[in-house]
Design an enzyme around this catalytic site. Sequence first.
Site, PDB file in Angstrom:
ATOM      1  CD  GLU A  86      -4.400   3.778  -1.298  1.00  0.00           C
ATOM      2  OE1 GLU A  86      -4.780   4.551   0.059  1.00  0.00           O
ATOM      3  OE2 GLU A  86      -5.058   4.165  -2.718  1.00  0.00           O
ATOM      4  CG  ASP A 146      -1.600   0.852   0.911  1.00  0.00           C
ATOM      5  OD1 ASP A 146      -3.108   0.906   0.718  1.00  0.00           O
ATOM      6  OD2 ASP A 146      -2.027   2.064   1.764  1.00  0.00           O
ATOM      7  CB  ILE A 147       1.870   4.304  -2.315  1.00  0.00           C
ATOM      8  CG1 ILE A 147       1.282   2.782  -3.485  1.00  0.00           C
ATOM      9  CG2 ILE A 147       1.974   5.409  -2.727  1.00  0.00           C
ATOM     10  CD1 ILE A 147       0.796   3.725  -4.933  1.00  0.00           C
TER      11      ILE A 147
END
Length: 374
Positions: A295, A251-252
């Site tokens: 994301e 996950d960004i």
Amino acid sequence: MTPQYALSITTMMVAIFGIFSSLFINESNNKRKAKPFYISFYLLSALLLYIIASISKQDDPSSLIKLDLILGACVASLTLGVCIRCKAHGWEKIAYALAFLYLMLLVFDYSPDMLNFIFLASNFFICCWALLHRDTGPNKADFGFIITLIGFLCFMSVDVTSASHYSDLKYYIENKMLIEIIPLPAFLSGISIFILTSYLMDNNSYLENLATRDPMTNLYNRRALFEKISSFLIASPKLTDNPSAAIVLADIDHFKNINDTYGHEAGDLVIKQFSAILSQSFDINDAIISRYGGEEFLVFLPNTDTQQAFQLAEKARTTFAQSSMSYAKKEIVSTASFGASSYEFDLDVDNNIAITDEALYRSKQNGRNRTTQM
């Protein structure tokens, strides 16, 4: 009715069939259309065969130059259609130059005895090269098309003399013409079938890509991800007694802040950059890399243990943290958090993903930009 006349009429019907089959070609994704050139190829083929069927022994031998002219235009149309479809712009220019040179040699009666064969061989080489070097790669129908071209060229090599070089029209009609006509029905049928089939195969691949790939990153979407995992789970017990696999979730970090600060276009570019790094870092056999949502990304690693998955995740994490992206004269630096776990075969897919998600949650709780292994 002579054999030449009967074969000419039969082949003309095949050419007409080719015209109608070309109308079914779908080129909606291409700016330049090859279809008009394919239709021209079949129209010129039909005209060529009509002239062949109309030739009599009383005609002036000089009239045979019409056959060579129409044959040249016919072959050039096919080559240009293939070049336009394959986006082979350099070869397209060469095909135009060859056609112009061929026309000049015929018009000024300064053509070598093997002109037609040389022209055929040159154009067929261009077609084969363009198909073999397509952006998407050749499909099976393209190979059928290539074999058809090579087969026809081999048959024509029996007598390479151009029609306009025969001074004895009677001899040409009774001998050479029949040799030229015999392979034409198979040649035109093969071209029609393989061109249309190739386009259909491309369209099917395009539709499959739309159904299984995320349009922004070209990674697998969730639907394709679960289908791929299901296929592995079905096949793995048959391949080994002790199958292994691992899951990585990524996950960004603070992605919403990127969108709020730089805009959604910048956020999309960050997602593309991160997906490219994932593809490079997890470039191992059978890795299934997907955009899981927003994301968040999920990687399923068949035949991989947790330690290997952790190392690959760390490689992706450090690469992304050390990279940057320029947007609107600003440097955007971001990080990502990872979670990794082994796949428990006694649990279903959702429960396994939940375990990996817990590892990802711990990475975020512990400061982000890290990988947690479960």
